[in-house]
Design a protein around this motif. Structure first.
Motif, PDB file in Angstrom:
ATOM      1  N   VAL A  78       1.107  -1.439   0.052  1.00  0.00           N
ATOM      2  CA  VAL A  78      -0.124  -0.117   0.044  1.00  0.00           C
ATOM      3  C   VAL A  78       0.637   1.278   0.074  1.00  0.00           C
ATOM      4  N   PHE A  79       1.465   1.421   0.739  1.00  0.00           N
ATOM      5  CA  PHE A  79       2.474   2.618   0.879  1.00  0.00           C
ATOM      6  C   PHE A  79       3.250   2.552  -0.547  1.00  0.00           C
ATOM      7  N   TYR A  80       4.284   2.213  -0.713  1.00  0.00           N
ATOM      8  CA  TYR A  80       4.428   1.321  -2.376  1.00  0.00           C
ATOM      9  C   TYR A  80       3.655   2.806  -3.735  1.00  0.00           C
ATOM     10  N   ASN A  81       1.945   2.987  -2.988  1.00  0.00           N
ATOM     11  CA  ASN A  81       1.946   3.903  -3.838  1.00  0.00           C
ATOM     12  C   ASN A  81       1.617   5.314  -3.325  1.00  0.00           C
ATOM     13  N   HIS A  82       2.321   5.057  -2.055  1.00  0.00           N
ATOM     14  CA  HIS A  82       2.056   7.032  -1.643  1.00  0.00           C
ATOM     15  C   HIS A  82       4.203   7.537  -1.525  1.00  0.00           C
ATOM     16  N   PRO A  83       4.532   7.497  -2.444  1.00  0.00           N
ATOM     17  CA  PRO A  83       5.859   7.671  -2.127  1.00  0.00           C
ATOM     18  C   PRO A  83       6.119   9.055  -1.202  1.00  0.00           C
ATOM     19  N   GLU A  84       5.177   9.427  -0.774  1.00  0.00           N
ATOM     20  CA  GLU A  84       5.271  10.746   0.441  1.00  0.00           C
ATOM     21  C   GLU A  84       5.817  10.104   1.587  1.00  0.00           C
ATOM     22  N   ILE A  85       5.537   9.002   2.491  1.00  0.00           N
ATOM     23  CA  ILE A  85       5.412   7.768   3.006  1.00  0.00           C
ATOM     24  C   ILE A  85       6.659   7.406   2.964  1.00  0.00           C
ATOM     25  N   THR A  86       7.956   7.374   4.316  1.00  0.00           N
ATOM     26  CA  THR A  86       8.678   6.789   4.465  1.00  0.00           C
ATOM     27  C   THR A  86       8.548   5.696   5.888  1.00  0.00           C
ATOM     28  N   ILE A  87       9.080   5.351   6.071  1.00  0.00           N
ATOM     29  CA  ILE A  87       8.478   3.595   7.207  1.00  0.00           C
ATOM     30  C   ILE A  87       9.484   3.576   7.700  1.00  0.00           C
ATOM     31  N   ASN A  88       9.696   3.228   9.357  1.00  0.00           N
ATOM     32  CA  ASN A  88      10.981   3.378  10.489  1.00  0.00           C
ATOM     33  C   ASN A  88      10.533   1.470  11.040  1.00  0.00           C
ATOM     34  N   ILE A  89      10.792   0.452  10.737  1.00  0.00           N
ATOM     35  CA  ILE A  89      10.214  -0.833  11.748  1.00  0.00           C
ATOM     36  C   ILE A  89      11.342  -0.982  12.660  1.00  0.00           C
ATOM     37  N   LEU A  90      10.954  -1.176  14.051  1.00  0.00           N
ATOM     38  CA  LEU A  90      11.458  -1.474  15.119  1.00  0.00           C
ATOM     39  C   LEU A  90      10.816  -2.759  15.358  1.00  0.00           C
ATOM     40  N   TYR A  91      11.992  -4.545  15.464  1.00  0.00           N
ATOM     41  CA  TYR A  91      12.106  -5.336  15.997  1.00  0.00           C
ATOM     42  C   TYR A  91      11.805  -5.606  17.740  1.00  0.00           C
ATOM     43  N   MET A  92      10.595  -6.399  18.172  1.00  0.00           N
ATOM     44  CA  MET A  92      10.319  -6.716  19.335  1.00  0.00           C
ATOM     45  C   MET A  92      11.228  -7.835  19.926  1.00  0.00           C
ATOM     46  N   ASP A  93      11.643  -8.701  18.748  1.00  0.00           N
ATOM     47  CA  ASP A  93      11.847 -10.339  19.503  1.00  0.00           C
ATOM     48  C   ASP A  93      10.398 -10.852  20.704  1.00  0.00           C
ATOM     49  N   SER A  94       9.283 -10.395  20.682  1.00  0.00           N
ATOM     50  CA  SER A  94       8.760 -10.792  21.490  1.00  0.00           C
ATOM     51  C   SER A  94       8.258 -12.099  21.855  1.00  0.00           C
ATOM     52  N   LYS A  95       8.749 -13.420  19.834  1.00  0.00           N
ATOM     53  CA  LYS A  95       9.016 -14.254  20.554  1.00  0.00           C
ATOM     54  C   LYS A  95       9.542 -15.077  21.122  1.00  0.00           C
ATOM     55  N   ARG A  96      10.484 -15.055  21.200  1.00  0.00           N
ATOM     56  CA  ARG A  96      11.687 -15.025  21.617  1.00  0.00           C
ATOM     57  C   ARG A  96      12.774 -15.233  23.336  1.00  0.00           C
ATOM     58  N   VAL A  97      12.249 -13.329  23.378  1.00  0.00           N
ATOM     59  CA  VAL A  97      12.239 -12.935  24.757  1.00  0.00           C
ATOM     60  C   VAL A  97      10.565 -11.989  25.319  1.00  0.00           C
ATOM     61  N   SER A  98       9.927 -12.233  26.380  1.00  0.00           N
ATOM     62  CA  SER A  98       8.792 -11.377  26.420  1.00  0.00           C
ATOM     63  C   SER A  98       8.879 -10.919  28.120  1.00  0.00           C
ATOM     64  N   SER A  99      10.156 -10.962  29.260  1.00  0.00           N
ATOM     65  CA  SER A  99       9.521 -10.675  30.452  1.00  0.00           C
ATOM     66  C   SER A  99       9.896  -8.933  30.888  1.00  0.00           C
ATOM     67  N   GLU A 100       9.008  -8.815  31.915  1.00  0.00           N
ATOM     68  CA  GLU A 100       8.945  -7.463  31.939  1.00  0.00           C
ATOM     69  C   GLU A 100      10.247  -6.461  31.915  1.00  0.00           C
ATOM     70  N   GLU A 101      11.522  -7.607  32.926  1.00  0.00           N
ATOM     71  CA  GLU A 101      12.815  -6.985  32.894  1.00  0.00           C
ATOM     72  C   GLU A 101      13.281  -6.447  30.714  1.00  0.00           C
ATOM     73  N   TYR A 102      12.745  -7.765  30.090  1.00  0.00           N
ATOM     74  CA  TYR A 102      13.443  -6.906  29.107  1.00  0.00           C
ATOM     75  C   TYR A 102      12.679  -5.778  28.579  1.00  0.00           C
ATOM     76  N   TYR A 103      10.750  -5.774  28.657  1.00  0.00           N
ATOM     77  CA  TYR A 103      10.450  -5.232  28.133  1.00  0.00           C
ATOM     78  C   TYR A 103      11.083  -3.505  28.402  1.00  0.00           C
ATOM     79  N   ALA A 104      11.435  -3.405  29.981  1.00  0.00           N
ATOM     80  CA  ALA A 104      11.356  -1.967  30.990  1.00  0.00           C
ATOM     81  C   ALA A 104      13.049  -2.132  29.894  1.00  0.00           C
TER      82      ALA A 104
END
Length: 403
Positions: free
Chosen positions: A49-75
């Motif tokens: 969808v965004f390919y048809n909107h050249p005015e949009i740029t995206i940045n992606i952050l990966y949380m990796d929550s399938k491997r680590v999901s503790s409260e300490e990790y999220y902090a």
């Protein structure tokens, strides 16, 4: 001339200013890691969808929550994101699935100011949760509701002699979201056949359990990414278990169709991403109000031909419109390149054939004309010979008469 140059310069400046004014930055927070197929498919749909909107740029952050999901990790992740997002301004935040959504709701006021949020992939949404955080004026979302209540009666129609159904759903937070829908479906059908609900297991145990064929049993696979020890499985490992199963395996999304599952009423995962991208555009353009939450209902019925043949379980009795995958290749499919090449050069072949026909016609015509000329020539020669013979006979008679 100077006025024209000045006017053109002002116009160019305004157009450039307008262009930059419409540039939009989207931050995508993905619950999982790159290579996790479900979120990869969702992102693929969004990017389409965004390919048809050249005015949009995206940045992606990966949380990796399938491997680590503790409260300490999220902090720790919160502190990392504070550093990463410092002095960054975004027009929209997209939360891909439950972990990213919960993280955003909890830490929004530490990380952002007034950016709107679009969530996607959740199975449940509780408006009171966002109201408590004062975010109900900037939340939008896509719910991915799996067709659990509809799938079980479909399986029963496809297998009229069904006596036992195994339901697989891992013990993850995502599995917890599906739990109420599974429990409701089980309560509605527990009198029809035996249901065994599996949440705590391993792939090895599942392979062993489903290694013996039984025409009266089936498996309803919801998800199984994390085993009872917390180990994360790859899609290829899960697909291998499904493919080895001696019982037909029904599924709820498109991730394992064509990879060993018989099929089912499926959520097309990439379409979830497309719907998310389209909603993001609408939010940026202020076309929809806050708390606009849409449930994906464009399911598709897909079934694997090879598995239908293996288990002799047919969708026709339960489903009117469905798609087949892994169908055997037809002659045209096997020789597609050759057929395409023939169609490509067929106009030239047609002209060549017409040319050859014309050439043959001209040759036949020429041969007929030559034969006619030869015949006429032969007739003329015979006439001359006859005249010559007559002349000779005349001379003989004349000589006799003279004597």
């Amino acid at each position: 001339m100077k006025k024209f140059i000045l006017f053109f310069s002002v116009l160019l400046f305004l157009s450039q200013s307008s262009l930059f004014a419409h540039d939009k930055k989207i931050l995508v927070i993905n619950s999982y890691h790159k290579g996790f197929q479900w979120s990869d498919d969702v992102l693929s749909g969004m990017e389409e969808v965004f390919y048809n909107h050249p005015e949009i740029t995206i940045n992606i952050l990966y949380m990796d929550s399938k491997r680590v999901s503790s409260e300490e990790y999220y902090a720790k992740l919160r502190e990392l994101y504070k550093l990463q997002l410092k002095n960054q301004k975004y027009d929209l935040i997209v939360a891909v699935d439950k972990f990213a959504y919960d993280f955003l709701i909890k830490y929004y006021h530490e990380l952002f100011t007034n950016e709107p949020i679009v969530f996607t992939g959740l199975e449940q949404f509780v408006v009171e949760d966002v109201q408590k955080q004062g975010l109900d004026d900037r939340i939008y979302g896509i719910l991915e509701k799996r067709s659990i209540p509809e799938s079980i009666p479909m399986i029963a129609h496809m297998m009229p002699n069904l006596k036992k159904l195994y339901i697989i759903n891992d013990a993850s937070a995502n599995g917890d979201d599906s739990e109420p829908f599974i429990q409701q479906a089980m309560s509605e059908h527990h009198n029809q056949f035996e249901i065994e609900y599996i949440r705590q297991s391993t792939l090895e145990e599942l392979e062993e359990r489903f290694s013996k064929p039984n025409k009266d049993e089936a498996v309803f696979f919801v998800r199984f990414y994390n085993d009872k020890y917390g180990n994360l499985y790859k899609n290829s490992q899960i697909a291998s278990m499904i493919n080895k199963s001696a019982l037909p395996v029904f599924i709820t999304d498109t991730l394992f169709i064509g990879k060993g599952a018989l099929g089912g009423k499926l959520v097309p995962v990439k379409n979830v991403g497309i719907a998310t991208g389209e909603m993001s555009i609408d939010v940026l353009d202020k076309k929809i109000p806050p708390l606009h939450v849409m449930t994906m209902v464009d399911y598709i019925y897909q079934f694997d031909v090879q598995k239908i043949k293996q288990f002799e379980v047919y969708p026709n009795a339960a489903v009117k419109d469905f798609e087949l995958v892994n169908a055997p290749l037809t002659f045209f499919d096997k020789h597609r390149k050759f057929i395409d090449a023939v169609f490509l050069i067929s106009p030239f072949l047609l002209f060549l054939i017409l040319g050859l026909i014309h050439n043959i016609y001209m040759r036949v015509r020429s041969e007929k004309e030559l034969k006619a000329i030869e015949l006429q020539k032969n007739k003329h020669q015979q006439f001359i010979i006859q005249q010559s013979k007559l002349a000779e006979i005349g001379e003989v008679f004349s000589s006799i008469a003279h004597q």
